[in-house]
Design an enzyme around this catalytic site. Sequence first.
Site, PDB file in Angstrom:
ATOM      1  N   LYS A   2       0.809  -1.223   0.000  1.00 44.00           N
ATOM      2  CA  LYS A   2       0.000   0.000   0.000  1.00 44.00           C
ATOM      3  C   LYS A   2       0.846   1.280   0.000  1.00 44.00           C
ATOM      4  CE  LYS A   2      -4.248  -1.637   2.060  1.00 44.00           C
ATOM      5  NZ  LYS A   2      -5.307  -1.270   2.986  1.00 44.00           N
ATOM      6  N   ASP A  46     -11.043   3.528   1.336  1.00 46.68           N
ATOM      7  CA  ASP A  46     -11.483   3.059   2.664  1.00 46.68           C
ATOM      8  C   ASP A  46     -12.300   4.112   3.434  1.00 46.68           C
ATOM      9  OD1 ASP A  46     -10.572   0.461   2.657  1.00 46.68           O
ATOM     10  OD2 ASP A  46      -8.616   0.950   3.514  1.00 46.68           O
TER      11      ASP A  46
HETATM   12  P1  NAP Z   1      -2.476  -2.442  11.084  1.00 45.84           P
HETATM   13  O1  NAP Z   1      -1.990  -1.360  10.196  1.00 45.84           O
HETATM   14  O2  NAP Z   1      -1.610  -3.585  11.396  1.00 45.84           O
HETATM   15  O3  NAP Z   1      -2.927  -1.734  12.480  1.00 45.84           O
HETATM   16  C1  NAP Z   1      -3.414  -2.469  13.540  1.00 45.84           C
HETATM   17  C2  NAP Z   1      -3.515  -1.582  14.783  1.00 45.84           C
HETATM   18  O4  NAP Z   1      -4.072  -2.393  15.813  1.00 45.84           O
HETATM   19  C3  NAP Z   1      -2.181  -1.068  15.293  1.00 45.84           C
HETATM   20  O5  NAP Z   1      -2.364   0.198  15.870  1.00 45.84           O
HETATM   21  C4  NAP Z   1      -1.812  -2.112  16.352  1.00 45.84           C
HETATM   22  O6  NAP Z   1      -1.016  -1.597  17.388  1.00 45.84           O
HETATM   23  C5  NAP Z   1      -3.184  -2.404  16.928  1.00 45.84           C
HETATM   24  N1  NAP Z   1      -3.189  -3.717  17.583  1.00 45.84           N
HETATM   25  C6  NAP Z   1      -2.843  -4.908  17.051  1.00 45.84           C
HETATM   26  N2  NAP Z   1      -2.977  -5.887  17.959  1.00 45.84           N
HETATM   27  C7  NAP Z   1      -3.387  -5.287  19.109  1.00 45.84           C
HETATM   28  C8  NAP Z   1      -3.687  -5.757  20.407  1.00 45.84           C
HETATM   29  N3  NAP Z   1      -3.581  -7.063  20.703  1.00 45.84           N
HETATM   30  N4  NAP Z   1      -4.104  -4.870  21.335  1.00 45.84           N
HETATM   31  C9  NAP Z   1      -4.212  -3.551  21.031  1.00 45.84           C
HETATM   32  N5  NAP Z   1      -3.934  -3.036  19.821  1.00 45.84           N
HETATM   33  C10 NAP Z   1      -3.535  -3.891  18.864  1.00 45.84           C
HETATM   34  O7  NAP Z   1      -3.820  -3.092  10.515  1.00 45.84           O
HETATM   35  P2  NAP Z   1      -4.962  -2.356   9.657  1.00 45.84           P
HETATM   36  O8  NAP Z   1      -4.670  -2.499   8.214  1.00 45.84           O
HETATM   37  O9  NAP Z   1      -5.152  -0.996  10.223  1.00 45.84           O
HETATM   38  O10 NAP Z   1      -6.235  -3.310   9.937  1.00 45.84           O
HETATM   39  C11 NAP Z   1      -6.793  -3.383  11.228  1.00 45.84           C
HETATM   40  C12 NAP Z   1      -8.107  -4.160  11.218  1.00 45.84           C
HETATM   41  O11 NAP Z   1      -9.082  -3.477  10.430  1.00 45.84           O
HETATM   42  C13 NAP Z   1      -8.012  -5.568  10.635  1.00 45.84           C
HETATM   43  O12 NAP Z   1      -8.805  -6.423  11.423  1.00 45.84           O
HETATM   44  C14 NAP Z   1      -8.604  -5.440   9.258  1.00 45.84           C
HETATM   45  O13 NAP Z   1      -9.212  -6.647   8.796  1.00 45.84           O
HETATM   46  C15 NAP Z   1      -9.670  -4.381   9.511  1.00 45.84           C
HETATM   47  N6  NAP Z   1     -10.013  -3.641   8.289  1.00 45.84           N
HETATM   48  C16 NAP Z   1     -11.298  -3.744   7.831  1.00 45.84           C
HETATM   49  C17 NAP Z   1     -11.667  -3.043   6.707  1.00 45.84           C
HETATM   50  C18 NAP Z   1     -13.079  -3.157   6.209  1.00 45.84           C
HETATM   51  O14 NAP Z   1     -13.317  -2.807   5.052  1.00 45.84           O
HETATM   52  N7  NAP Z   1     -14.023  -3.580   7.026  1.00 45.84           N
HETATM   53  C19 NAP Z   1     -10.739  -2.237   6.028  1.00 45.84           C
HETATM   54  C20 NAP Z   1      -9.433  -2.152   6.522  1.00 45.84           C
HETATM   55  C21 NAP Z   1      -9.088  -2.868   7.667  1.00 45.84           C
HETATM   56  P3  NAP Z   1       0.584  -1.846  17.480  1.00 45.84           P
HETATM   57  O15 NAP Z   1       1.205  -0.757  16.683  1.00 45.84           O
HETATM   58  O16 NAP Z   1       0.851  -1.758  18.915  1.00 45.84           O
HETATM   59  O17 NAP Z   1       0.833  -3.226  16.901  1.00 45.84           O
END
Ligand code: NAP
Length: 293
Positions: free
Chosen positions: A66, A102
């Site tokens: 990305k 998004d």
């Molecule tokens: P990402 O860039 O990896 O970010 C994840 C975030 O969650 C980071 O801030 C991470 O913190 C935090 N995190 C991870 N594990 C954690 C835990 N155990 N406790 C507290 N915080 C935690 O991922 P992303 O791309 O943003 O995606 C995140 C979620 O959104 C996923 O489940 C994805 O499937 C969903 N999503 C859905 C859509 C949709 O269309 N519905 C679109 C995009 C994403 P750290 O920095 O501390 O690791």
Amino acid sequence: MSTFKLGIVGYPLGHSLSPLIHSIFLDQAGLTGAYERFPVEPDGFESWIHEVAGTLQGFNVTIPYKIRIQSHLKSLSEEAQCIGAVNTVCVQEGVFHGHNTDAKGFLAPLSQLRTPLKESDALILGAGGASRAVAYALIQANCKALCFAVRNLERARPTVEMFQREDLHCHTAAQINLVQLEDMVQEDLNRFSLLINTTPVGMSPDSVASPLPTSLLAGLPEEALVYDLIYNPRETRLLREARSLGYRTQEGLPMLIHQAAQSFYLWTGQAPSAEALQAALSACSAHLQTDSL
Ligand code: NAP
């Protein structure tokens, strides 16, 4: 009539629902074409860009490309620039234009629920890529304050600072805060009319987990809406608990469908109909259920 060659590039790509969604959109719009998976390993990304990407009309970009895709783009939409990531590329005469759909995908279910966002206070759990799209969307909708609650302040700071930089279009008058999730107490939640989970906590297969203890959740005001971006399972533990406490809830699958609809529109000039959106939602839902058996 033109044949649309579309696809998604990322690595790995095992569970992407995008091929299912876009094949339904193509069908329902009466367009011929195909949406293909391109699981491209990091070593092969530049070759794929030079040899394959230019033969498509458009493609989605997912983890881990990305950001890396940006050096290959002729232009970047304001949204993609502010969010700091590209999830959609349009190919025009061999030249690439980057977008991020998004934020619009996130807002679509809220506008259907007629949730007033103007002047509202939102609590965002997590500060990763999806949280930036959510924050950008909420800023566009004139939220009054955004608070990122995270487990690691240092890792979250770049996201917060991005929205505080005055030289970008995404700079906002909204108040933006960063807090340590573990330090929050029930009373702190009282001012938030919107809670959004952007962490993967609660996602299948670890669906017994929740990003927020029930005791904190219960501190939200009674009119609050709880939105979980996770779409597998459709109802996460967070949403189930929020519902049993009497809050309104929003699951993540409609966001996935609506962000895909925005990409489809950028590529084909046709917005998927309400029937196409519903058909995609039903098909994804059935697919997720079969997957979890
Ligand atoms: P990402 O860039 O990896 O970010 C994840 C975030 O969650 C980071 O801030 C991470 O913190 C935090 N995190 C991870 N594990 C954690 C835990 N155990 N406790 C507290 N915080 C935690 O991922 P992303 O791309 O943003 O995606 C995140 C979620 O959104 C996923 O489940 C994805 O499937 C969903 N999503 C859905 C859509 C949709 O269309 N519905 C679109 C995009 C994403 P750290 O920095 O501390 O690791």
